[in-house]
Design an enzyme around this catalytic site. Structure first.
Site, short mmCIF file in Angstrom:
data_model
loop_
_atom_site.label_atom_id
_atom_site.label_comp_id
_atom_site.label_asym_id
_atom_site.label_seq_id
_atom_site.Cartn_x
_atom_site.Cartn_y
_atom_site.Cartn_z
N ASP A 98 14.25 21.01 -32.12
CA ASP A 98 15.21 19.93 -32.35
C ASP A 98 16.66 20.40 -32.31
O ASP A 98 17.57 19.58 -32.34
CB ASP A 98 14.95 19.28 -33.71
CG ASP A 98 15.32 20.19 -34.88
OD1 ASP A 98 15.17 21.43 -34.72
OD2 ASP A 98 15.75 19.69 -35.93
N CYS A 147 0.84 -1.19 0.00
CA CYS A 147 0.00 0.00 0.00
C CYS A 147 0.88 1.25 0.00
O CYS A 147 2.10 1.16 0.09
CB CYS A 147 -0.93 0.02 1.20
SG CYS A 147 -0.06 0.12 2.79
N CYS A 196 45.87 -8.29 0.03
CA CYS A 196 45.19 -8.50 -1.25
C CYS A 196 43.70 -8.65 -1.04
O CYS A 196 42.88 -8.09 -1.80
CB CYS A 196 45.73 -9.75 -1.94
SG CYS A 196 47.48 -9.70 -2.31
N CYS A 256 3.27 1.66 2.82
CA CYS A 256 4.51 0.87 2.70
C CYS A 256 5.56 1.68 1.93
O CYS A 256 6.73 1.75 2.34
CB CYS A 256 4.24 -0.45 1.98
SG CYS A 256 3.02 -1.50 2.77
N CYS A 291 48.21 -12.45 0.02
CA CYS A 291 48.18 -12.17 1.46
C CYS A 291 46.87 -11.50 1.84
O CYS A 291 46.02 -11.24 0.99
CB CYS A 291 49.36 -11.30 1.85
SG CYS A 291 49.34 -9.69 1.01
N ASP A 337 17.33 25.66 -29.67
CA ASP A 337 16.00 25.50 -29.07
C ASP A 337 16.07 25.11 -27.60
O ASP A 337 15.06 25.15 -26.90
CB ASP A 337 15.20 24.41 -29.82
CG ASP A 337 14.93 24.79 -31.27
OD1 ASP A 337 14.68 25.98 -31.52
OD2 ASP A 337 14.98 23.90 -32.14
N ASP A 349 8.96 25.09 -33.55
CA ASP A 349 10.08 25.61 -34.31
C ASP A 349 9.91 25.17 -35.76
O ASP A 349 9.51 24.04 -36.03
CB ASP A 349 11.39 25.08 -33.73
CG ASP A 349 12.60 25.57 -34.50
OD1 ASP A 349 12.73 26.79 -34.65
OD2 ASP A 349 13.38 24.72 -34.97
#
Length: 901
Positions: A786, A83, A154, A86, A151, A790, A577
């Site tokens: 585009d 819900c 590492c 939650c 070792c 713009d 445009d």
């Protein structure tokens, strides 16, 4: 010679005590001490890494390196959400994590979207926060061997690198077996990112077996399916026990049982005792999620739907058990009825509702599943001169990919050899296959139809167009529409308010109700707790939003956020445009006019003299770099004309060109050039004026000192622009065209497409100002463009639409991206927005009316007037199906079809 990175001593590479590779570089050491110091902290001594390398691998999901400043973003699947409360609980838990800047949870897609500061926190903290809140994420485990472990230092190094990878929750390296075990979130990290992290620490993965789980989407689907099956098992168990308790709670209603189990008889007591045990089993098995959820909420000092159900069923069970065990506490037999049937049936019905919700919610993310399903699984690439099939995940930028007829294009790229027709409908929505030749771009997941070709891979993995589309759709589905914020506030107060109302109802009925008052008071309290449904209210908006955004993606429209979706449905003015939006953005040859009085469109065959005129002019224009010259050359080549090289060519700035070809002198330019050379234009001048009025650019042609004709070039209107603009006007929108062209040309284009209001001669930097002027008129304004120029106007508008064939800058500044590059997408986007918001308001009103009517009835407000008092069983049924109704209504959107302009 080499330099020891620790002490700085110069050493001969062949005589060095030892050497190590780190970050793609080789380091030589003069002594064991220097080697040990370097091994303990190689990043300290390695200095600046080569470009593209860092201490840890960049995230394969986000594409952001860990050293990059600023916030990062991650998304996690969240399970057990039921819900709106939650979702709010998870959001609250995530926001409480230090370093989290923003956290939102989408209930319908069950995903958390988190923006955080990587210097303060990491993904494991989010996983813990979600689990502490009583919910869970879904993870996977990978195990692989690592070469070079010597070792404990590492081990620490590798574990640190792995844990720094976004999506890795836990990492453990065993120095004895030289193996690493990594727990990660498949939706955030993948094996490639994990292997890259190991490599960035200076080690190599020897073997990396495929993870036990399938891809993230399949894994989530499997998890949801398991959850659904689990809920259905709980439902059947509750239903079986419920049928028994329903009958034996009221045996005196059945003729045969009435005689066997009379009131106050020992045999009825034993039956009811058995019902008490059975109902307890139902609570512990079928309803355990309600009690655990309520407990988790209580620990965080909050309440949710689980709280209400647990209180309602728990109170009914406790009351019934007290009646059964201690009947002497009650003054008369009227109080000695048990309500185990309420406990069992309510639990079963709510569980059934949860199962139906889960099934319905899975369908709202169908769009994402379809998009993910489009991805190719393998690719055929050229390696060492041979064609080999490899998994698509292993394709690298720069690979040459081979595509045969009928195959999916695996990744994005540019055609280098061959040609074909490609079906891009699954990405752009355009049903007609697009011809692809050398130099054209191809999109991954589209289908090659006819020919074979090769292309150069330019974008792979999470950088492909399809991956970006999926990411944008998920981002939008994870956002919230503005009205959702109001709903969230209301939902935050809803559950505690209902609990208070239930207590008040109990007190009022116990104090003033008819006998047996305790029974009436109990029924009212339990019914009020059960009928209240924060789920319907919380899911009303996100379910519709998820479906609507997915619907847009399937129609080639990428909606960036819920805010954009809601704003689009209230638009009043759309600014278009001209160049590249209404028109193609590329000049084309349109007319060839000879000295005769009639003109012929460039698309028809024309007379020989005109073809000869075009051939000569195009041959001359081959030498020019002007875009109008390219349009003439392309027009001639499209007619199949054979072009020659000019003998001489001279450009006359501001006038035109002068050339010699095939022994003839040719002039091409404006009227001023003709007059300067004392060439009378004659009837051509009227034709040129007419063409200019149509928004075209006329060019006079003279051969050997005589007028030969006029050739016109124009940025032509897209085929569907006029129909799309008419559709926008039919929807009640004002359409405005904005352009930097002169008033005459702009008006000509506007007349062709049916635009009434024109803003001409607008400088690029003034486009955003014109958007603001329209907004000051009190209008909600959309901008469609585009180009780079713009971008400011797109950002300043209420809703910015970017044509998908435009620049990346424009797309980044927009709110909605039209992949197909057609104005029809604007019409469809607004239609989707209106349909989605209409669906949202339907869901909100339905949820509001349900609660507004259900709560008074449950409280018994109408009982004194009409004798109406609701049963807890009917309340449970109503509560369960209110949520299902909201989800079903949201799924109706999937049947929506765009009205073609």
């Amino acid at each position: 010679m080499a330099k020891d990175p620790v002490c700085g001593m110069t050493v001969e590479e062949g005589k060095a005590h030892a050497w190590r590779e780190y970050g793609g570089r080789t380091f030589h050491f003069c002594s064991a001490e220097c080697e040990t110091a370097f091994a303990a902290d190689p990043a300290k001594y390695a200095g600046e890494m080569p470009k593209g390398l860092g201490r840890y691998a960049p995230s394969a999901t986000t594409g952001v390196g860990p050293d990059r400043p600023g916030p990062r973003r991650v998304e996690l699947p969240v399970f057990d959400l039921t819900c709106g409360k939650c979702a709010q609980a998870v959001e609250k838990a995530l926001r409480a994590v230090p370093g989290v800047r923003k956290a939102t949870v989408n209930l319908s897609s069950a995903r958390a979207f988190i923006e955080y500061d990587p210097t303060q926190t990491a993904v494991p903290a989010f996983d813990r926060a979600i689990r502490d809140a009583g919910y869970r994420t879904e993870g996977a485990t990978a195990r692989f061997a690592i070469q070079g472990i010597t070792c404990a230092s590492c081990v620490a190094k590798i574990e640190s690198a792995l844990l720094a990878t976004p999506g890795v929750v836990k990492a453990s390296v065993n120095v004895a077996t030289e193996e690493a075990t990594v727990d990660y979130l498949p939706s955030v990290a993948d094996l490639q990112a994990i292997k890259a992290a190991v490599a960035s620490a200076g080690y190599a993965v020897v073997e990396a077996p495929a993870p036990a789980a399938p891809e993230a989407a399949d894994k989530e689907a499997e998890a949801r399916d398991r959850e659904y099956r689990g809920l259905m098992r709980k439902w059947w168990f509750g239903a079986a026990v419920g049928a028994f308790t329903m009958i034996f709670s009221y045996p005196w209603l059945f003729p045969v049982l009435r005689a066997w189990f009379p009131r106050d008889s020992p045999q009825l007591w034993y039956i009811w005792a058995g019902m008490g045990v059975g109902s307890l089993a139902v609570l512990l098995y079928s309803g355990n999620q309600f009690f655990t959820g309520a407990w988790q909420a209580l620990k965080h000092r909050s309440a949710n739907m689980h709280t209400l159900i647990a209180l309602g069923t728990g109170v009914a069970w406790i009351y019934s058990t007290i009646v059964l065990a201690f009947p002497g506490l009650f003054p008369s037999s009227e109080f000695l009825d048990v309500y185990y049937d309420v406990t069992v049936v309510v639990t079963a019905l709510v569980v059934l509702g949860l199962a139906m919700e889960l099934k319905a919610k899975g369908r709202t993310s169908d769009a994402i599943k379809k998009l993910i399903g489009l991805q190719a699984k393998t690719a055929r690439v050229v390696r060492n001169g041979k064609e080999v099939d490899i998994p698509v995940e292993e394709v690298l930028v720069g690979d040459t990919v081979v595509v045969r007829p009928g195959e999916k294009i695996p990744v994005d790229g540019e055609v280098t050899e061959g040609s074909s027709a490609v079906d891009e409908s699954m990405v752009t929505g355009e049903s007609i296959p697009i011809e692809k030749t050398v130099g054209d771009e191809v999109i991954g997941a589209t289908i090659n139809k006819t020919g074979s070709f090769r292309f150069h891979a330019s974008k792979v993995g999470k950088d492909t167009a399809l991956a970006n589309i999926i990411r944008m759709v998920k981002d939008a589905q994870g956002s919230k529409v503005p009205i959702q914020r109001i709903v969230d506030v209301v939902s935050g107060y809803f559950t505690p308010s209902v609990a208070i109302l239930a207590i008040l109802g109990f007190m009022v009925w116990y104090s003033f109700g008819p006998e047996p008052r305790i029974v009436y008071a109990l029924i009212v309290a339990v019914t009020t707790l059960i009928i209240a449904c924060p789920c319907a209210l919380g899911m009303a908006t996100p379910m519709s939003l998820t479906t609507g955004v997915g619907l847009g993606a399937l129609n080639g429209i990428l909606i960036r956020s819920g805010e954009s979706l809601q704003a689009a449905q209230g638009l009043q003015t759309v600014i278009l445009d001209k160049t590249g939006t209404i028109t193609r953005g590329k000049p084309e040859l349109t007319d060839i006019v000879s000295p005769e009085p009639r003109a012929e469109p460039a698309s028809s065959s024309g007379e020989t003299s005109r073809e000869e005129l075009l051939r000569l002019v195009a041959s001359v224009e081959k030498s020019s770099e002007h875009p109008l010259a390219a349009a003439i050359v392309e027009g001639a080549q499209a007619r199949g004309l054979r072009l020659r090289d000019a003998d001489s060519f001279t450009a006359i700035p501001g006038h035109g060109v002068e050339a010699a070809i095939e022994g003839r002198a040719l002039l091409l330019g404006n009227l001023k050039l003709m007059k300067d050379r004392r060439i009378p234009p004659g009837d051509l001048e009227s034709h040129a004026a007419r063409l200019a009025d149509e928004g075209k650019t006329p060019m006079y042609v003279a051969i050997d000192g005589e007028p030969a004709g006029v050739i016109a070039v124009a940025d032509t209107v897209k085929e569907d622009s006029k129909a799309a603009i008419q559709a926008l006007k039919a929807m009640g929108l004002e359409v405005v065209m904005i352009t930097g062209d002169n008033e005459r040309t702009a008006r000509a284009i506007a007349r062709q497409v049916g635009v009434d209001r024109v803003l001409a001669e607008v400088l690029p930097q003034d486009k955003a100002h014109n958007v603001q002027k329209l907004q000051l008129e009190g209008k909600t304004v959309a901008m469609v463009g585009d180009g780079i120029n713009d971008a400011p106007a797109l950002a300043n508008s209420d809703v910015g639409f970017a044509i998908g064939t435009g620049t990346d800058v424009a797309i980044a500044a927009s709110d909605i991206t039209l992949i197909q590059g057609s104005l029809k997408g604007v019409v469809t986007a607004i239609q989707i927005s209106r349909a989605t918001m209409r669906n949202v308001f339907q869901n909100l009103w339905g949820a509001f009316i349900y609660n507004a009517l259900g709560l008074p009835i449950a409280l018994g407000v109408f009982y004194p007037f009409f004798g109406i008092l609701l049963s807890p069983l009917l309340a449970a049924l109503a509560m369960s199906f209110s949520s299902v109704t909201v989800i079903t209504n949201a799924n109706r959107l999937k049947r929506w079809k765009p009205r073609t302009p």
